[in-house]
Design a protein around this motif. Structure first.
Motif, mmCIF file in Angstrom:
data_model
loop_
_atom_site.group_PDB
_atom_site.id
_atom_site.type_symbol
_atom_site.label_atom_id
_atom_site.label_comp_id
_atom_site.label_asym_id
_atom_site.label_seq_id
_atom_site.Cartn_x
_atom_site.Cartn_y
_atom_site.Cartn_z
ATOM 1 N N VAL A 138 0.810 -1.216 0.000
ATOM 2 C CA VAL A 138 0.000 0.000 0.000
ATOM 3 C C VAL A 138 0.848 1.273 0.000
ATOM 4 O O VAL A 138 0.338 2.363 -0.303
ATOM 5 N N ASN A 139 2.135 1.162 0.326
ATOM 6 C CA ASN A 139 2.980 2.352 0.288
ATOM 7 C C ASN A 139 4.454 1.958 0.359
ATOM 8 O O ASN A 139 4.861 1.226 1.253
ATOM 9 N N TRP A 140 5.244 2.427 -0.597
ATOM 10 C CA TRP A 140 6.692 2.251 -0.559
ATOM 11 C C TRP A 140 7.319 3.522 0.010
ATOM 12 O O TRP A 140 7.036 4.624 -0.464
ATOM 13 N N TYR A 141 8.177 3.371 1.017
ATOM 14 C CA TYR A 141 8.952 4.498 1.515
ATOM 15 C C TYR A 141 10.282 4.614 0.768
ATOM 16 O O TYR A 141 10.936 5.656 0.827
ATOM 17 N N VAL A 148 8.299 -0.108 3.765
ATOM 18 C CA VAL A 148 7.056 -0.415 3.060
ATOM 19 C C VAL A 148 5.932 -0.598 4.070
ATOM 20 O O VAL A 148 6.169 -0.970 5.227
ATOM 21 N N ASP A 149 4.694 -0.285 3.649
ATOM 22 C CA ASP A 149 3.486 -0.623 4.406
ATOM 23 C C ASP A 149 2.788 -1.757 3.670
ATOM 24 O O ASP A 149 2.511 -1.635 2.471
ATOM 25 N N THR A 181 -2.869 -3.026 8.608
ATOM 26 C CA THR A 181 -1.777 -2.462 7.825
ATOM 27 C C THR A 181 -0.586 -2.308 8.749
ATOM 28 O O THR A 181 -0.721 -1.789 9.853
ATOM 29 N N VAL A 232 2.599 -0.383 -5.874
ATOM 30 C CA VAL A 232 1.503 -0.221 -4.932
ATOM 31 C C VAL A 232 0.242 -0.879 -5.508
ATOM 32 O O VAL A 232 -0.108 -0.669 -6.666
ATOM 33 N N ASN A 247 -8.788 7.683 6.237
ATOM 34 C CA ASN A 247 -8.349 6.521 5.467
ATOM 35 C C ASN A 247 -9.507 5.749 4.841
ATOM 36 O O ASN A 247 -9.284 4.771 4.131
#
Length: 427
Positions: free
Chosen positions: A21-24, A38-39, A46, A64, A295
């Motif tokens: 859901v999310n790459w840092y 990453v999430d 999550t 994502v 969210n």
């Protein structure tokens, strides 16, 4: 230099895959030991994952929205120095999936099935723009997410000119209202271009669950009008003498009336297993409370609602709503509901047709309170016209489990309690 492959951890609970859901971080970025990169979202929560090594990222599992199986490679890192003893290198054929590191479960994703449901405490009247900016207030002091700030900057809008929600935070809808009420904002920025947004994470879960509910459940909705004049008077009196107790809204009173009625209608407080064709009627009322968050729509659960008094219910409503909105709610606080209540608050309208929170078999939606003249028979037997407060109650049911007569009878009993508040307070 050695290569270290970080596989998707086994987080237990029968989970076989998770969604990105999310790459840092991205390929080529440097990553430090214990740094989040990453999430990942499962059907339960999550969670962020941290790197056990320091180095440079060579590969990532996907984009994502992609799904990654437990044990499959998530990232490959070129490690500076030796790979830790417990780490597996990319050259090995089989890399056992380690247990997940200690991480906080940030957002539970058991979701309701109707995008038209929002929490009463969250709903607010349609925002309108402030006519003129206050020079003493700058955009930097306004509460808003980075995305909202970026959009406002692109449009050339000073956030200090935009009226926020009642909680003080500015959202995209507030920007839209500002532009609409301004007759088309003539800032220096160009018109905002069309954009495509990938449906991922919680929004994806909501979409899937909504589709599954409408596809599998034959819904029917029943609506009844209730006179809540005396209930509102009772609520006002209770609040006037509440001391250090929380302020009562209509919701605790309604929940109490529902809980006192359910023992006579066990098929309402139930869950239906489609595959096994088994209905489980629950003795305790674990009440889901549809809550709108930044969210997406979430359903925190009031455990054993039938055992709580009005003040305890008010405390739980406030605590769980805040936990859902802040992302701090625990997994057990966001799953296992047996019946859901959803309210649009002041935006409630005349009637709603809420979609059932599968696998539950019913969902109840109180609507907006309105004042209208009504014919009322007084104690002297004389009929007169009085201004009364009226509210419609909607209930949607799974027709495979709940018959129309039972749903109507249930709502009529709730109505009797609402219109005679002493029955709610007794016992």
């Amino acid at each position: 230099m050695a290569k270290y492959t970080f596989p998707m951890p086994d987080i237990g609970e029968g989970i076989t895959e998770a969604e990105i859901v999310n790459w840092y971080k991205k390929v080529g970025d440097r990553i430090e030991e214990d740094e989040e990169f990453v999430d990942m979202m499962t059907d339960k929560a999550t969670m962020p994952l941290e790197s056990p090594v320091t180095g440079t990222i060579l590969e990532v599992a996907g984009e994502v929205g992609d799904m990654v199986a437990i044990g499959a490679p998530l990232i490959v890192v070129e490690v500076e120095g030796e790979v830790p003893d417990e780490a597996e290198t990319a050259d090995e054929d089989e890399a056992p999936a380690p247990k997940a590191p200690e991480v906080e479960k940030r957002i539970e994703v058991e979701t309701p099935d109707a995008s038209d449901q929002v929490d009463a405490a969250k709903a607010a009247p349609e925002p309108a723009p402030t006519p003129a900016p206050d020079p003493a207030v700058s955009s930097s002091k306004v509460l808003a997410t980075p995305a909202v700030r970026k959009r406002a900057k692109e449009l050339g809008i000073d956030l200090a000119q935009v009226k926020p929600h009642e909680d003080g935070r500015i959202r995209h809808a507030d920007l839209d209202s500002f532009i609409s009420y301004s007759g088309g904002y003539s800032g220096s920025a160009p018109a905002r271009a069309d954009e495509q947004i990938k449906v991922i994470g919680l929004r994806k879960r909501i979409a899937e669950n909504m589709a599954a509910a409408k596809r599998n459940i034959p819904h029917f909705t029943y609506v009844e009008e209730c006179d809540v004049t005396e209930l509102e008077n009772t609520r006002t009196q209770l609040n006037a003498n509440k001391g250090d107790k929380p302020k009562l809204t209509m919701l605790p009173l309604l929940i109490s009336a529902i809980c006192k009625t359910l023992p006579d209608f066990p098929m309402i407080n139930a869950r239906f297993d489609d595959e096994a064709k088994v209905v489980t009627r629950h003795g305790s009322v674990h009440l889901g409370m549809a809550t709108m968050t930044d969210n997406g729509l979430m359903v925190p659960v009031i455990r054993d609602a039938q055992a709580k008094n009005l003040w305890q219910l008010a405390n739980e409503i406030g605590r769980l709503a805040e936990a859902a909105r802040s992302g701090s709610a625990k997994s057990e606080e966001l799953s296992g509901s047996t019946l859901t209540v959803t309210s649009l608050g002041p935006l409630g309208g005349v009637a709603t047709t809420p979609v059932i929170n599968r696998p539950e078999v019913a969902i109840i939606g109180p609507n907006r309170i309105v004042e209208r003249p009504m014919f009322v028979t007084g104690p002297d037997g004389v009929e007169r016209v009085e201004k009364r407060k009226l509210m419609n109650i909607s209930i949607s049911c799974d027709h495979r489990v709940v018959d129309g007569y039972d749903a109507a009878a249930f709502v009529q009993e709730v109505k009797k309690k609402i219109e005679a508040p002493a029955t709610i307070l007794a016992g």
